[in-house]
Scaffold this active site. Structure first.
Site, PDB file in Angstrom:
ATOM      1  CG  ASP A 149      12.177 -40.584  60.922  1.00 27.48           C
ATOM      2  OD1 ASP A 149      12.186 -39.434  61.412  1.00 27.48           O
ATOM      3  OD2 ASP A 149      12.031 -41.614  61.608  1.00 27.48           O
ATOM      4  CB  CYS A 171      14.836 -40.111  63.257  1.00 26.13           C
ATOM      5  SG  CYS A 171      15.769 -40.769  64.651  1.00 26.13           S
ATOM      6  CG  HIS A 222      37.641 -34.370  72.025  1.00 26.77           C
ATOM      7  ND1 HIS A 222      37.525 -34.549  73.385  1.00 26.77           N
ATOM      8  CD2 HIS A 222      38.384 -33.225  71.859  1.00 26.77           C
ATOM      9  CE1 HIS A 222      38.169 -33.577  74.023  1.00 26.77           C
ATOM     10  NE2 HIS A 222      38.685 -32.752  73.122  1.00 26.77           N
TER      11      HIS A 222
HETATM   12  C1  RB5 Z   1       9.475 -43.064  64.279  1.00 22.98           C
HETATM   13  O1  RB5 Z   1       8.246 -43.162  64.918  1.00 22.98           O
HETATM   14  C2  RB5 Z   1      10.604 -43.089  65.300  1.00 22.98           C
HETATM   15  O2  RB5 Z   1      10.730 -44.375  65.816  1.00 22.98           O
HETATM   16  C3  RB5 Z   1      11.899 -42.626  64.670  1.00 22.98           C
HETATM   17  O3  RB5 Z   1      11.725 -41.336  64.177  1.00 22.98           O
HETATM   18  C4  RB5 Z   1      13.091 -42.563  65.585  1.00 22.98           C
HETATM   19  O4  RB5 Z   1      12.787 -41.882  66.760  1.00 22.98           O
HETATM   20  C5  RB5 Z   1      13.787 -43.825  65.826  1.00 22.98           C
HETATM   21  O5  RB5 Z   1      14.809 -43.894  66.502  1.00 22.98           O
END
Ligand code: RB5
Length: 151
Positions: free
Chosen positions: A7, A64, A97
């Site tokens: 993301d 993310c 594992h």
């Molecule tokens: C996005 O702001 C953030 O919430 C996402 O990248 C992640 O860290 C969620 O777990």
């Protein structure tokens, strides 16, 4: 073939990982996101992990902000064993594992240097099998609704 996904919180780290995979000649498919604009991580996790469970790709690397949200979403895809890791030891042992097939990392947690070392050990470490196979089978039985609790 490695499936990559991120993301906006993991976008910059994914780009660093791509550069590294290019340098070492490892083939990958990038399932996005393709810019730092905000995007929901579940969509990316789903698309990227589908490529693994379909057999198109061997493993996924997902990023993310923390690595957590995308790992939670990835673990909802049947057949995925995603590990959210922030250290080298865990990235190695989740292969040895847990036979993890997805490595999740936080672009707001890790620098690219450590993350790339973690990618390398994750991609180059084989599952140990043996007693760990039984435990992985139990995880998959929970997923499939066939898990039997023994005394
Ligand atoms: C996005 O702001 C953030 O919430 C996402 O990248 C992640 O860290 C969620 O777990």
């Amino acid at each position: 073939m490695i499936a990559l996904g991120a993301d906006h919180g993991g976008f910059a780290l994914k780009e660093e990982i791509k550069k590294h995979l290019d340098d070492i000649g490892v083939a990958y498919k990038d399932f996005g996101t393709y810019s730092p604009e905000s995007i929901d991580y579940a969509k990316i996790a789903y698309k990227t992990c589908q490529a693994v469970v379909s057999g198109e790709c061997d493993k996924a690397i997902l990023c993310c902000g923390t690595g957590i949200g995308i790992s939670m979403a990835a673990n909802k895809v049947k057949g995925i064993r995603a590990a959210c890791c922030s250290d080298y030891f865990s990235a190695k042992y989740t292969r040895l594992h847990n036979d993890a097939n997805a490595l999740c990392m936080g672009g707001r947690v890790l620098g690219p240097g450590l993350a790339i070392e973690m990618v390398d050990v994750f991609l180059n470490t084989e599952f140990e099998g043996g007693r760990h196979q039984r435990r992985v089978d139990q995880i998959m039985a929970i997923e499939n609704g066939t898990f039997q609790i023994e005394n």
